[in-house]
Design a protein around this motif. Structure first.
Motif, short mmCIF file in Angstrom:
data_model
loop_
_atom_site.label_atom_id
_atom_site.label_comp_id
_atom_site.label_asym_id
_atom_site.label_seq_id
_atom_site.Cartn_x
_atom_site.Cartn_y
_atom_site.Cartn_z
N SER A 216 0.91 -1.17 -0.04
CA SER A 216 0.03 -0.07 0.03
C SER A 216 0.81 0.98 0.10
O SER A 216 0.77 2.27 -0.64
N SER A 219 2.01 1.85 -3.54
CA SER A 219 1.28 2.35 -4.51
C SER A 219 1.09 3.88 -4.37
O SER A 219 0.93 4.59 -5.05
N ASP A 220 1.20 4.55 -2.93
CA ASP A 220 1.07 5.74 -2.77
C ASP A 220 2.09 6.53 -3.24
O ASP A 220 1.82 7.63 -4.04
N ASP A 222 4.02 5.67 -5.80
CA ASP A 222 3.74 5.65 -7.49
C ASP A 222 2.96 6.68 -7.92
O ASP A 222 2.99 7.31 -8.88
N ALA A 223 1.69 6.74 -7.12
CA ALA A 223 0.62 7.69 -7.61
C ALA A 223 1.25 9.14 -7.35
O ALA A 223 0.70 9.90 -8.27
N GLU A 224 2.00 9.44 -6.40
CA GLU A 224 2.42 10.92 -6.06
C GLU A 224 3.35 11.12 -7.20
O GLU A 224 3.45 12.46 -7.68
N ALA A 226 3.44 10.05 -10.48
CA ALA A 226 2.60 10.33 -11.56
C ALA A 226 1.87 11.69 -11.43
O ALA A 226 2.18 12.49 -12.55
N ARG A 227 1.55 12.13 -10.43
CA ARG A 227 0.87 13.42 -10.10
C ARG A 227 2.15 14.50 -10.20
O ARG A 227 1.73 15.42 -11.35
N LYS A 229 4.95 14.17 -12.18
CA LYS A 229 5.00 14.34 -13.53
C LYS A 229 3.88 15.05 -14.39
O LYS A 229 4.64 15.62 -15.27
#
Length: 257
Positions: A216, A219-220, A222-224, A226-227, A229
């Motif tokens: 978990s 995943s957090d 990776d999401a950060e 992407a944001r 970028k």
């Protein structure tokens, strides 16, 4: 050596050791002194018996001598009145008494010699008993002092039987205390290093729960990324670095409100 002989030897040695522990030299000395006193009493009784017999012989001798003197006087009186026959009878009886007196005198001399021997033996034995009594009391006093000194020394040094038990109890308590301290220190080190999780701590749990939490968290991240970028692609060069990372993202329609 056969088994029976070995068993007999072991039993005798153990019995001897038990008797040695149970024996009190003071009691043994008192018992020996008591036996000597009993022996001395028997010797004194023997002396008294011999003296009594001697005295009885002396009384018999005195009576026989009185009878002989009386017969002698009667013989003289019979001669004076010209009774030779009576004088002869009196002297004959006197001669018989003289034989008895001689025998009693021999017995008296033997008893007197025996009495003197017994009196000398009594005196010697009494002197030995008195010397033994003095030595006995000295040994008893010395033994009592040595026993007291030994007990005090054992109590001070802690090698006595009772003090030894106390020392062993203290040693066991110290060993258990050191063991508990070492265990507590080891647990603290394991908790600090993370090798041993605290079940009451936040995020604590079994291996599966920790693995799910790690996924978990990944995943957090990776999401950060992407944001970030996405923000970098929509901004002018150089503005990405000047942008406030803490600024709230623009929400469409927010200005209308």
């Amino acid at each position: 050596m056969s088994i029976m002989k070995r068993m007999s030897l072991i039993m005798k040695s153990k019995a001897n050791k038990a008797l040695d522990r149970a024996e009190d030299p003071r009691e043994t000395l008192d018992y020996s002194y008591q036996r000597q006193l009993e022996l001395l009493t028997k010797v004194r009784r023997g002396v008294a018996d011999v003296a009594t017999s001697r005295k009885r012989l002396e009384l018999q001798l005195a009576q026989l001598q009185q009878q002989a003197d009386k017969l002698q006087s009667q013989a003289e009186k019979a001669i004076a009145v010209d009774r030779e026959d009576l004088a002869r009878e009196a002297l004959t009886r006197k001669a018989g008494l003289a034989q008895q007196i001689t025998d009693l005198q021999a017995q008296h001399a033997a008893l007197q010699a025996e009495e003197e021997k017994l009196v000398l033996a009594q005196q010697r034995l009494q002197a030995k008993v008195e010397a033994f009594r003095t030595r006995k009391e000295t040994i008893k006093a010395t033994y009592t002092a040595a026993e007291a000194q030994t007990r005090i020394g054992e109590a001070v040094s802690g090698i006595g039987e009772e003090m030894g038990d106390v020392g062993l109890a203290i040693q066991r308590a110290e060993d258990k205390t050191a063991q508990m301290q070492a265990r507590a220190g080891a647990i603290d080190e394991l908790l600090a290093s993370g090798a041993l999780d605290d079940p009451l701590a936040v995020g604590g749990g079994d291996d599966i729960a920790r693995e799910l939490e790690a996924l978990s968290a990944g995943s957090d991240v990776d999401a950060e990324i992407a944001r970030l970028k996405g923000l970098g692609a929509g901004s002018a060069p150089g503005q990405l670095g000047a942008a406030d990372p803490l600024a709230k993202p623009h929400v469409e329609g927010e200005g209308a409100r």
